[in-house]
Design an enzyme around this catalytic site. Structure first.
Site, PDB file in Angstrom:
ATOM      1  N   ASP A 121       6.090  58.804 -40.659  1.00 31.64           N
ATOM      2  CA  ASP A 121       5.755  57.741 -40.003  1.00 31.64           C
ATOM      3  C   ASP A 121       6.499  57.173 -38.779  1.00 31.64           C
ATOM      4  O   ASP A 121       7.755  57.239 -39.088  1.00 31.64           O
ATOM      5  CB  ASP A 121       5.771  56.479 -40.836  1.00 31.64           C
ATOM      6  N   TYR A 123       7.338  54.819 -35.015  1.00 32.88           N
ATOM      7  CA  TYR A 123       7.636  53.398 -34.787  1.00 32.88           C
ATOM      8  C   TYR A 123       7.430  53.376 -33.082  1.00 32.88           C
ATOM      9  O   TYR A 123       8.492  53.378 -32.518  1.00 32.88           O
ATOM     10  CB  TYR A 123       9.000  53.263 -35.047  1.00 32.88           C
ATOM     11  N   HIS A 128       5.672  45.977 -30.783  1.00 34.51           N
ATOM     12  CA  HIS A 128       6.212  45.965 -32.308  1.00 34.51           C
ATOM     13  C   HIS A 128       7.437  45.980 -32.282  1.00 34.51           C
ATOM     14  O   HIS A 128       8.204  45.014 -33.001  1.00 34.51           O
ATOM     15  CB  HIS A 128       5.423  46.979 -33.067  1.00 34.51           C
ATOM     16  N   ARG A 137      17.190  40.769 -34.748  1.00 34.73           N
ATOM     17  CA  ARG A 137      18.394  40.848 -34.033  1.00 34.73           C
ATOM     18  C   ARG A 137      18.469  39.896 -32.816  1.00 34.73           C
ATOM     19  O   ARG A 137      18.476  40.406 -31.725  1.00 34.73           O
ATOM     20  CB  ARG A 137      18.774  42.379 -33.652  1.00 34.73           C
ATOM     21  N   GLU A 194       1.160  46.967 -42.470  1.00 29.93           N
ATOM     22  CA  GLU A 194       1.222  47.515 -40.971  1.00 29.93           C
ATOM     23  C   GLU A 194      -0.134  48.424 -40.582  1.00 29.93           C
ATOM     24  O   GLU A 194      -0.369  49.443 -41.242  1.00 29.93           O
ATOM     25  CB  GLU A 194       2.611  48.455 -40.947  1.00 29.93           C
ATOM     26  N   GLU A 196      -1.888  50.629 -38.728  1.00 32.78           N
ATOM     27  CA  GLU A 196      -1.681  52.001 -37.865  1.00 32.78           C
ATOM     28  C   GLU A 196      -2.648  53.021 -37.801  1.00 32.78           C
ATOM     29  O   GLU A 196      -3.842  52.791 -38.650  1.00 32.78           O
ATOM     30  CB  GLU A 196      -0.625  52.687 -38.836  1.00 32.78           C
ATOM     31  N   ASP A 228       0.407  50.748 -43.803  1.00 33.54           N
ATOM     32  CA  ASP A 228       1.706  51.290 -44.271  1.00 33.54           C
ATOM     33  C   ASP A 228       2.288  49.877 -44.959  1.00 33.54           C
ATOM     34  O   ASP A 228       2.811  49.382 -44.418  1.00 33.54           O
ATOM     35  CB  ASP A 228       2.706  51.791 -43.304  1.00 33.54           C
ATOM     36  N   ARG A 232       9.428  43.705 -46.750  1.00 32.63           N
ATOM     37  CA  ARG A 232      10.225  43.527 -45.713  1.00 32.63           C
ATOM     38  C   ARG A 232      11.575  43.190 -46.551  1.00 32.63           C
ATOM     39  O   ARG A 232      12.706  43.411 -45.901  1.00 32.63           O
ATOM     40  CB  ARG A 232       9.547  42.302 -44.846  1.00 32.63           C
ATOM     41  N   GLN A 235      13.329  46.131 -47.789  1.00 32.25           N
ATOM     42  CA  GLN A 235      13.558  46.952 -46.619  1.00 32.25           C
ATOM     43  C   GLN A 235      14.758  46.497 -46.193  1.00 32.25           C
ATOM     44  O   GLN A 235      15.659  47.308 -45.471  1.00 32.25           O
ATOM     45  CB  GLN A 235      12.418  46.941 -45.581  1.00 32.25           C
ATOM     46  N   LYS A 248       9.087  51.063 -48.556  1.00 29.15           N
ATOM     47  CA  LYS A 248       7.958  51.471 -47.819  1.00 29.15           C
ATOM     48  C   LYS A 248       7.126  52.472 -48.842  1.00 29.15           C
ATOM     49  O   LYS A 248       5.941  52.819 -48.827  1.00 29.15           O
ATOM     50  CB  LYS A 248       8.505  52.578 -46.839  1.00 29.15           C
ATOM     51  N   THR A 252       1.081  53.792 -49.221  1.00 32.71           N
ATOM     52  CA  THR A 252       0.469  53.738 -48.182  1.00 32.71           C
ATOM     53  C   THR A 252      -1.115  54.077 -48.219  1.00 32.71           C
ATOM     54  O   THR A 252      -1.398  55.161 -48.943  1.00 32.71           O
ATOM     55  CB  THR A 252       1.298  54.942 -47.226  1.00 32.71           C
ATOM     56  N   THR A 341       3.115  50.842 -36.625  1.00 33.83           N
ATOM     57  CA  THR A 341       2.387  49.639 -36.401  1.00 33.83           C
ATOM     58  C   THR A 341       1.881  49.482 -34.800  1.00 33.83           C
ATOM     59  O   THR A 341       2.631  49.771 -33.954  1.00 33.83           O
ATOM     60  CB  THR A 341       3.273  48.343 -36.716  1.00 33.83           C
ATOM     61  N   GLU A 355       5.279  39.621 -37.806  1.00 34.21           N
ATOM     62  CA  GLU A 355       5.110  39.311 -36.321  1.00 34.21           C
ATOM     63  C   GLU A 355       4.059  38.058 -35.899  1.00 34.21           C
ATOM     64  O   GLU A 355       4.292  37.050 -35.329  1.00 34.21           O
ATOM     65  CB  GLU A 355       4.510  40.680 -35.621  1.00 34.21           C
TER      66      GLU A 355
END
Length: 409
Positions: A121, A123, A128, A137, A194, A196, A228, A232, A235, A248, A252, A341, A355
């Site tokens: 998978d 990113y 995203h 962050r 997610e 995808e 997916d 959170r 994770q 994760k 899926t 995503t 998001e």
């Protein structure tokens, strides 16, 4: 190029019209085992039975309980099957032979279309990744220094890839909220989705042999939809230092229909402007990039909450394949990889709840008056997609859907 035609009664704008012809595996009430089928309008054509009836040279590759023999047959056979199907469905002379092998699509059961090998998978949406960087962050640069130099990804757990409609049990695990001194154990309280796009490998590549960007279509058979599912809170606690793991690997979901790459020529587009220029092995070949104009739609309990645009993805599936093999990693028939995503720059174009709700700070309002930050038990999520096809046709991908069940144990 004009859109293909058919003697079947199929509306011109049907997403499973003769321009699409997606492959899947189905069974029906006749007691026969699962077998390869092709969706056309409201029907599923039993491809193996039709190929035997008409003595097609590819009958052995399609008369099977999974797509893997067809995937392994390679690009020449993929083209032959699609061209033959298009001819059969366009010429009324074949109606008598094919009619007995058509089943009502609404009455069949759909299965996982292929035996999954490895699962990777990615990113690869800048929007995203930027959103998550700002959420998680807030006082740092949202993108990590390596992000625009390589397609970031992780290896998933192929044994937990399930077909659309499979119910998803809320996962258990360790969680540590920022305010807690120590972690605890329990059901995920921040279960997310997610949206995808997935790609399935047909032709293998041996260990030690990287696959160039230009050879993408020689190895990848087709495209499907992916959810997916992501815990959170699990994770966030486990990710440092090795990345996604139990947050994760519990499930899926994939759509049951695989759209062949050859159906998507009219959907190919230039990817967004990128910089810095990628290293040579990641550069698009001969001005033929594999950006794709796919338009996704995410529904929560039947209500549309997002419309993510796949055309906005920073890294293309051809670049992803080149990167995941550049170290010499082998490819096997049935290997799959997902885009990561899909999110766009606009409001309502984000492919995850973290998001859409900005990590819970901005709850979504649903038509029944309830709100969501993350998923509740009983919620159903469905993802659909479409793309432009030849001659103005619409290419459909079907649906990937799943309902959340309470945690066990």
């Amino acid at each position: 190029m004009p859109a293909p035609t058919t003697w079947l009664d199929v509306a011109a704008d049907d997403p499973f019209g003769p321009a699409t012809l997606p492959y899947g595996v189905f069974s029906s009430s006749d007691g026969r085992p699962p077998r390869v089928g092709v969706a056309i309008g409201a029907w599923v054509l039993d491809l193996g039975a039709a190929a035997r009836e008409l003595d097609a040279p590819f009958a052995d590759a399609v008369d099977a309980p999974a797509l893997n023999p067809l995937l392994a047959a390679g690009p020449a056979t993929w083209r032959e099957v699609r061209e033959t199907l298009t001819a059969w469905l366009a010429d009324p002379a074949y109606e008598g032979a094919l009619r007995p092998h058509l089943a009502d699509r609404a009455r069949v059961r759909l299965h996982l279309p292929f035996a999954v090998g490895d699962y990777v998978d990615f990113y690869s949406s800048e929007h995203h990744a930027t959103n998550l960087g700002r959420i998680l962050r807030p006082n740092q640069e949202p993108l990590t220094p390596n992000w625009k130099h390589l397609p970031i990804g992780y290896h998933g757990r192929s044994g937990t890839v399930v077909v659309s409609g499979t119910e998803i049990v809320r996962p258990m695990g360790q969680r540590k909220p920022p305010s807690a001194a120590e972690p605890d154990f329990g059901p995920s309280a921040r279960l997310d989705i997610e949206a995808e796009v997935g790609f399935v490998v047909g032709s293998p590549a041996p260990l030690g042999t990287p696959v160039p960007v230009a050879d993408f279509a020689e190895h990848v058979f087709g495209v499907f939809l992916v959810n997916d599912w992501s815990a959170r809170d699990l994770q966030a606690w486990e990710t440092v230092p090795l990345g996604p793991f139990l947050g994760k690997s519990f499930a899926t979901s994939v759509s049951p229909w695989v759209v062949p790459l050859s159906a998507l020529e009219a959907a190919r587009v230039e990817p967004p402007a990128r910089g810095p220029e990628p290293l040579p092995y990641l550069r698009d070949a001969d001005g033929q990039p594999w950006g794709l104009d796919l338009r996704l739609e995410v529904r929560l309990n039947g209500h549309t909450v997002a419309r993510p645009p796949f055309a906005a993805m920073y890294w293309t599936p051809a670049q992803q394949l080149a990167h995941l093999t550049v170290n010499g990693a082998s490819l096997r028939t049935g290997d799959i990889y997902a885009s990561g995503t899909v999110s766009g720059p606009g409001a309502g174009e984000q492919g995850s709840l973290i998001e859409l709700s900005w990590n819970g700070a901005e709850p979504l309002e649903l038509p029944d008056g309830s709100t969501r930050t993350f998923l509740r038990d009983g919620d159903t999520v469905s993802i659909t997609a479409s793309a432009p096809g030849a001659g103005g046709a619409t290419i459909g991908f079907g649906e990937v859907a799943g309902r959340v069940l309470p945690a066990e144990g």
